[in-house]
Design a protein around this motif. Sequence first.
Motif, PDB file in Angstrom:
ATOM      1  N   ILE A  38       0.845  -1.197   0.000  1.00 59.28           N
ATOM      2  CA  ILE A  38       0.000   0.000   0.000  1.00 59.28           C
ATOM      3  C   ILE A  38       0.882   1.249   0.000  1.00 59.28           C
ATOM      4  O   ILE A  38       1.803   1.378   0.813  1.00 59.28           O
ATOM      5  N   THR A  39       0.607   2.141  -0.928  1.00 62.42           N
ATOM      6  CA  THR A  39       1.325   3.419  -0.981  1.00 62.42           C
ATOM      7  C   THR A  39       0.326   4.560  -1.055  1.00 62.42           C
ATOM      8  O   THR A  39      -0.787   4.395  -1.566  1.00 62.42           O
ATOM      9  N   VAL A  40       0.744   5.714  -0.533  1.00 64.71           N
ATOM     10  CA  VAL A  40      -0.071   6.937  -0.591  1.00 64.71           C
ATOM     11  C   VAL A  40       0.791   8.028  -1.210  1.00 64.71           C
ATOM     12  O   VAL A  40       1.877   8.331  -0.702  1.00 64.71           O
ATOM     13  N   TYR A  41       0.323   8.586  -2.294  1.00 69.00           N
ATOM     14  CA  TYR A  41       1.108   9.579  -3.044  1.00 69.00           C
ATOM     15  C   TYR A  41       1.523  10.738  -2.144  1.00 69.00           C
ATOM     16  O   TYR A  41       0.720  11.320  -1.403  1.00 69.00           O
ATOM     17  N   ASP A  42       2.841  11.045  -2.204  1.00 63.59           N
ATOM     18  CA  ASP A  42       3.429  12.170  -1.479  1.00 63.59           C
ATOM     19  C   ASP A  42       3.397  11.975   0.041  1.00 63.59           C
ATOM     20  O   ASP A  42       3.511  12.941   0.802  1.00 63.59           O
ATOM     21  N   ASN A  43       3.217  10.714   0.477  1.00 62.90           N
ATOM     22  CA  ASN A  43       3.235  10.393   1.906  1.00 62.90           C
ATOM     23  C   ASN A  43       3.992   9.068   2.096  1.00 62.90           C
ATOM     24  O   ASN A  43       3.404   8.016   2.384  1.00 62.90           O
ATOM     25  N   ASP A  44       5.303   9.147   1.931  1.00 69.24           N
ATOM     26  CA  ASP A  44       6.129   7.939   1.983  1.00 69.24           C
ATOM     27  C   ASP A  44       6.067   7.246   3.336  1.00 69.24           C
ATOM     28  O   ASP A  44       6.278   6.024   3.432  1.00 69.24           O
ATOM     29  N   ASP A  45       5.783   8.008   4.401  1.00 70.92           N
ATOM     30  CA  ASP A  45       5.735   7.410   5.731  1.00 70.92           C
ATOM     31  C   ASP A  45       4.536   6.479   5.913  1.00 70.92           C
ATOM     32  O   ASP A  45       4.506   5.683   6.857  1.00 70.92           O
ATOM     33  N   LEU A  46       3.588   6.555   4.998  1.00 71.00           N
ATOM     34  CA  LEU A  46       2.404   5.704   5.088  1.00 71.00           C
ATOM     35  C   LEU A  46       2.538   4.430   4.242  1.00 71.00           C
ATOM     36  O   LEU A  46       1.658   3.563   4.286  1.00 71.00           O
ATOM     37  N   ALA A  47       3.611   4.334   3.477  1.00 67.10           N
ATOM     38  CA  ALA A  47       3.811   3.139   2.648  1.00 67.10           C
ATOM     39  C   ALA A  47       4.013   1.925   3.536  1.00 67.10           C
ATOM     40  O   ALA A  47       4.756   1.972   4.530  1.00 67.10           O
ATOM     41  N   THR A  48       3.337   0.836   3.207  1.00 67.45           N
ATOM     42  CA  THR A  48       3.438  -0.362   4.038  1.00 67.45           C
ATOM     43  C   THR A  48       3.227  -1.622   3.216  1.00 67.45           C
ATOM     44  O   THR A  48       2.558  -1.597   2.175  1.00 67.45           O
ATOM     45  N   LYS A  49       3.835  -2.704   3.686  1.00 69.16           N
ATOM     46  CA  LYS A  49       3.617  -4.026   3.102  1.00 69.16           C
ATOM     47  C   LYS A  49       3.127  -4.909   4.237  1.00 69.16           C
ATOM     48  O   LYS A  49       3.804  -5.057   5.250  1.00 69.16           O
ATOM     49  N   VAL A  50       1.939  -5.483   4.077  1.00 68.33           N
ATOM     50  CA  VAL A  50       1.319  -6.175   5.194  1.00 68.33           C
ATOM     51  C   VAL A  50       0.588  -7.425   4.727  1.00 68.33           C
ATOM     52  O   VAL A  50       0.003  -7.455   3.647  1.00 68.33           O
ATOM     53  N   ARG A  51       0.639  -8.476   5.560  1.00 63.20           N
ATOM     54  CA  ARG A  51      -0.065  -9.722   5.258  1.00 63.20           C
ATOM     55  C   ARG A  51      -1.435  -9.701   5.925  1.00 63.20           C
ATOM     56  O   ARG A  51      -1.569  -9.314   7.092  1.00 63.20           O
ATOM     57  N   VAL A  52      -2.434 -10.134   5.194  1.00 60.45           N
ATOM     58  CA  VAL A  52      -3.790 -10.187   5.732  1.00 60.45           C
ATOM     59  C   VAL A  52      -3.844 -11.278   6.801  1.00 60.45           C
ATOM     60  O   VAL A  52      -3.427 -12.420   6.572  1.00 60.45           O
ATOM     61  N   SER A  53      -4.344 -10.937   7.975  1.00 57.22           N
ATOM     62  CA  SER A  53      -4.396 -11.870   9.098  1.00 57.22           C
ATOM     63  C   SER A  53      -5.475 -12.925   8.888  1.00 57.22           C
ATOM     64  O   SER A  53      -6.311 -12.824   7.989  1.00 57.22           O
TER      65      SER A  53
END
Length: 265
Positions: A38-53
């Motif tokens: 998941i990425t959010v344009y112009d908000n690199d601190d919100l980028a994440t890679k996560v596994r669905v529980s």
Amino acid sequence: MVVVRKIALYFVCLLVVFATKTGFASEYHVGPGDVLSITVYDNDDLATKVRVSTAGTIVMPLIGQIKVQSLTVNAITDKITAMLADGYLVSPQVNVFVEEFRSKKAVILGSVRMPGLIELSGPTNFLELVSKAGGLEKDAGDTATIQRKGGGKESSVIIVDLLALIEKGDLSQNMVIQDGDTIFVSKGGMCFITGQVEKPGTYTCGEDTTILKLVALAGGFTGKASRSGINLVRIVDNQKKVYKKVDLYTQLKDSDVVVVPESFF
């Protein structure tokens, strides 16, 4: 026949791969085990890679826990966008990508090279599943079945016409495989032809295979063949029975042996 079927299967697969990956990707329903990027344009601190529980949730910075079970990629994108827009960011631009597909599985059995349980790496159609199973065996028949669980305990059975799909390019037979499907590729009958044909040997013979068609599969008659003197050897009640001077349009059965003699005239 086997070579023609393999070549046809290869080219049909090429034709449908692009359509499958682009046309169905946004319709994939996310489940436990899938990994989302998941990425959010112009908000690199919100980028994440996560596994669905196993509970069908993910955790994202700033927002926290989000329920994504059974949602499509587009629906997850819209949900995260709405949550970020609710007091966090102005006009957020969110991108969600499924990096690993782990939640969907199907079983394929029968006349394929590597039968067993296969993970569906994103939207998968019948031909792609066969490819993941190593391809069809040379004794594969003319049909396959897809057993699919319904909403309750009942299940439905879908018939796939392999001849129409592979040899005629009928893509309506290239069904989209769903989570939990069980696919069985039938085994075709095998007939043997010997004598005055170009390529004597064993060939797949389906319900509509005649002696003439088997001769064609064997490369045709040689110049010495007696077309009116063909013999058919068939097992009837566990006994070998020989039918002499059979018609070219006689339909064959599994394990039949066709003998094309030499003409002496």
